[in-house]
Structures are given as structure tokens and as C-alpha cells.
Design an enzyme around this catalytic site. Structure first.
Site, PDB file in Angstrom:
ATOM      1  N   ASP A   1     147.271   9.453   1.130  1.00 14.48           N
ATOM      2  CA  ASP A   1     147.395   9.476   2.586  1.00 14.48           C
ATOM      3  C   ASP A   1     147.909  10.850   3.023  1.00 14.48           C
ATOM      4  O   ASP A   1     148.837  11.403   2.418  1.00 14.48           O
ATOM      5  CB  ASP A   1     148.363   8.392   3.052  1.00 14.48           C
ATOM      6  CG  ASP A   1     148.427   8.289   4.566  1.00 14.48           C
ATOM      7  OD1 ASP A   1     147.606   7.540   5.134  1.00 14.48           O
ATOM      8  OD2 ASP A   1     149.293   8.956   5.166  1.00 14.48           O
ATOM      9  N   ILE A   2     147.299  11.415   4.065  1.00 10.80           N
ATOM     10  CA  ILE A   2     147.707  12.730   4.565  1.00 10.80           C
ATOM     11  C   ILE A   2     149.029  12.588   5.314  1.00 10.80           C
ATOM     12  O   ILE A   2     149.164  11.757   6.211  1.00 10.80           O
ATOM     13  CB  ILE A   2     146.630  13.316   5.492  1.00 10.80           C
ATOM     14  CG1 ILE A   2     145.280  13.409   4.755  1.00 10.80           C
ATOM     15  CG2 ILE A   2     147.042  14.700   5.999  1.00 10.80           C
ATOM     16  CD1 ILE A   2     144.120  13.791   5.650  1.00 10.80           C
TER      17      ILE A   2
ATOM     18  N   GLU B   1     143.087   8.306   7.775  1.00 15.03           N
ATOM     19  CA  GLU B   1     143.472   9.449   6.944  1.00 15.03           C
ATOM     20  C   GLU B   1     143.783   9.037   5.520  1.00 15.03           C
ATOM     21  O   GLU B   1     144.461   9.741   4.783  1.00 15.03           O
ATOM     22  CB  GLU B   1     144.680  10.184   7.554  1.00 15.03           C
ATOM     23  CG  GLU B   1     145.962   9.401   7.593  1.00 15.03           C
ATOM     24  CD  GLU B   1     146.169   8.642   8.901  1.00 15.03           C
ATOM     25  OE1 GLU B   1     147.330   8.375   9.227  1.00 15.03           O
ATOM     26  OE2 GLU B   1     145.179   8.314   9.587  1.00 15.03           O
TER      27      GLU B   1
END
Length: 329
Positions: free
Chosen positions: A206-207, A249
Site C-alpha cells: 500500500d502506498i 492504491e
């Protein structure tokens, strides 16, 4: 006296001559009609975008090939009639064994209507053929075994199928696997690992602070970040690994045949590549970080969802511990 003899020998006074003349005229008419039919037949064959062919199985000789052969294969029909290997040598190397085996099946089945294979035309282009073939059942016992076929160029159809499959399985923005396709493949890899007793690892990514990126630099720059993450995934992962965007994301990866130690090495390589990414927006430069959760197949796992759940929990633990890290579970 001479004039009388000449009149007596004219067709009207000589039935045999009249009959011969009529027969010649009839024959000429038949020849004209046959020629007209042959010209019509050849015109029809020339307009068909498929190759009609006839092959003598015992002598390995091509007996007939229609004009479309030269258009589709880009090769001389005369050379093919002299040497049947001209066709064989045009078949894509990866499809040659199948093409030969499926042709031989016609001897037992009488007909093979689902043959599809690729050829490499003289200009180097790869084309797909749908090549239906049938054995001549009208031949008398002891007569040659003649196989006739109809090879249609289906390249455009195959290209459309490939494009439709790409659209159905690929995330439009990042060109990586979409969620549905990713988990479909992950289920297959899970089943294979269980059956073969092989290791399997699952990664969630996950960003960090992605909303801040969108709010600060705009959604277009956010899309650019997602695309660069996908590129990093394709570069860092092994050829057999699965990589996909499964949420806004969020990305995920499956490492078939990968021990926990090997999977961690791949995850670390991906982590380093992402840390090296640099973005520039209106003169402002920024970088990004990601949080990853990594887990491996255990004896108690019943399906791929068990791995997904464990990797997802590890990823959120990485968030809680300060982000920009890999947590294994």
C-alpha cells in the site's frame, strides 16, 4: 457438270457433313461454356480469403492449392506443388508439432475442424490459420488417400480476442492485472502449490500517504505514482510472479515456488526500487514510500484468502509501526 457435283457435295445435300458441322458447333459451344465456368470458378476462388488445398497422404504431395495461398503465405504456389515442405516450413516453430499431429488425426477421425496454428509469412508477419481438413471418403478401396482442407486467415479475429482478454484482465491505468484476474490466477497457483507440495508466498503493498499526494499534487500526479509503482513491480518481480492492482492504491503479488526467505528478498528489491523513484510537479520534487505485508503458505491454509488476510493484516501492522517497511507474518 462440275458445277452440279459441287452443289451435290454442299452440307445441305450431304447429311454426314451437316451432322459433323453441327457436332463441331456443339463441341465449340460446350468448350466455351466450360471455359466460362472455369473462369467463373477461378474468379470465385481468387476472391475467397482462405486457402483450399488437396494433399496426397501417401506420396506427401500437394495436389492443389487455391490462389489465396500466395496472398496469405506470400510464397509461390508452384514451389508448394513441387515440395509440400514449403507449407510445413512456414508453420511457427511453437505450433509445428501440434499442426502435424492434428493433421494425422484426420486418418482416424475422418475430419478435424478445430485446428488453429500460426504461420510466419514470407514478409515475416505472424498469421493465425483455422485449418479444417477432411479425408476423401468417396475414394475406392486401394485408391490414394486424399486429404482436402480449408485454411482460413483468422489473424484479425485472434487479435480481437487478445485485445478483449487484455481489457478484461488488465487494470486500465497501470496495465497490471486487475483484481478479478489477479485472484483468479492466485487461486490456480494456490491449488498447484498444494498439489505439488511447493512453497508459495503472498505480498500486500500500500502506498503511504497517497491521499496527501493527490491533495498536494493533484490526481494526475497520483495516477503517475500508481503507474510507476506498477512498472517497479514488473521490473523487480520474477517472470512467473503475479502482480496486480487490487484496490485504489493497493497492489498484491504472489510468488509461486518461493520460500519465505526468497520472497523477502524479492519484496526488499521491490522496496528499494520504489524508494529510488523521484517525481517532479511544477518544480517540486518528491518521493514515495510503501508499506508491505508478506506471508507464506502454511499447512493450515485452506485457500488463497487465508494468505491474503494474513498479508493484509501484516501490511496494516507496517502502517502502525511507522510505514515504509516490510512486516512478515
Amino acid at each position: 457438270m462440275a458445277q452440279k457435283n459441287l452443289q451435290d457435295s454442299s452440307p445441305s445435300h450431304c447429311p454426314e457433313a451437316a451432322q459433323t458441322l453441327m457436332a463441331l458447333m456443339h463441341a465449340q459451344g460446350e468448350v466455351a461454356r466450360l471455359t466460362e465456368r472455369e473462369q467463373l470458378f477461378n474468379t470465385l476462388l481468387a476472391s475467397v480469403n482462405a486457402v483450399l488445398w488437396a494433399f496426397d497422404w501417401e506420396t506427401r504431395r500437394v495436389l492443389y492449392v487455391s490462389p489465396a495461398y500466395e496472398r496469405i503465405f506470400g510464397r509461390s504456389a508452384d514451389l508448394l506443388l513441387a515440395d509440400c515442405n514449403q507449407w510445413r516450413d512456414s508453420i511457427h516453430p511453437d505450433d509445428l508439432d501440434y499442426a502435424e499431429r492434428s493433421l494425422a488425426e484426420v486418418l482416424d477421425k475422418g475430419a478435424v475442424e478445430d485446428r488453429e496454428y500460426r504461420i510466419i509469412a514470407a514478409d515475416g508477419q505472424v498469421r493465425w490459420l483455422s485449418d479444417k481438413c477432411f479425408i476423401n471418403r468417396q475414394a475406392e478401396p486401394g485408391q490414394p488417400v486424399i486429404i482436402v482442407g480449408f485454411a482460413e486467415d483468422i489473424t484479425h479475429k485472434k487479435q480481437m480476442e487478445t485485445e478483449l482478454h487484455r481489457l478484461a484482465t488488465t487494470d486500465a491505468l497501470t496495465q497490471s492485472s486487475n483484481r478479478h484476474h489477479f485472484f483468479e490466477c492466485a487461486h490456480r497457483e494456490f491449488a498447484h502449490a498444494r498439489q505439488q507440495g511447493e512453497p508459495l508466498s503472498f505480498l500486500m503493498l500500500d502506498i503511504d500517504d497517497f491521499k496527501t499526494i493527490n491533495d498536494t499534487y493533484g490526481h494526475q500526479e497520483g495516477d503517475n505514482v500508481l503507474q510507476r509503482i506498477a512498472e517497479s513491480g514488473r521490473a523487480a518481480l520474477r517472470r512467473r510472479d503475479l502482480f496486480g492492482r487490487i484496490g485504489g492504491e493497493e497492489f498484491a503479488a504472489v510468488f509461486p515456488g518461493c520460500t519465505p526467505q526468497m520472497a523477502l528478498q524479492v519484496a526488499e528489491r521491490l522496496h528499494r526500487q520504489i524508494q529510488q523513484l523521484s517525481f517532479n510537479h511544477e518544480g517540486r520534487t518528491f518521493g514515495i514510500t510503501v508499506s508491505q505485508g508478506l506471508t507464506s503458505l502454511s499447512a493450515s491454509d485452506e485457500n488463497v484468502e487465508d494468505l491474503f488476510s494474513r498479508a493484509d493484516a501484516a501490511m496494516y501492522q507496517a502502517k502502525r509501526e511507522g510505514k515504509n517497511r516490510i512486516v512478515t507474518a
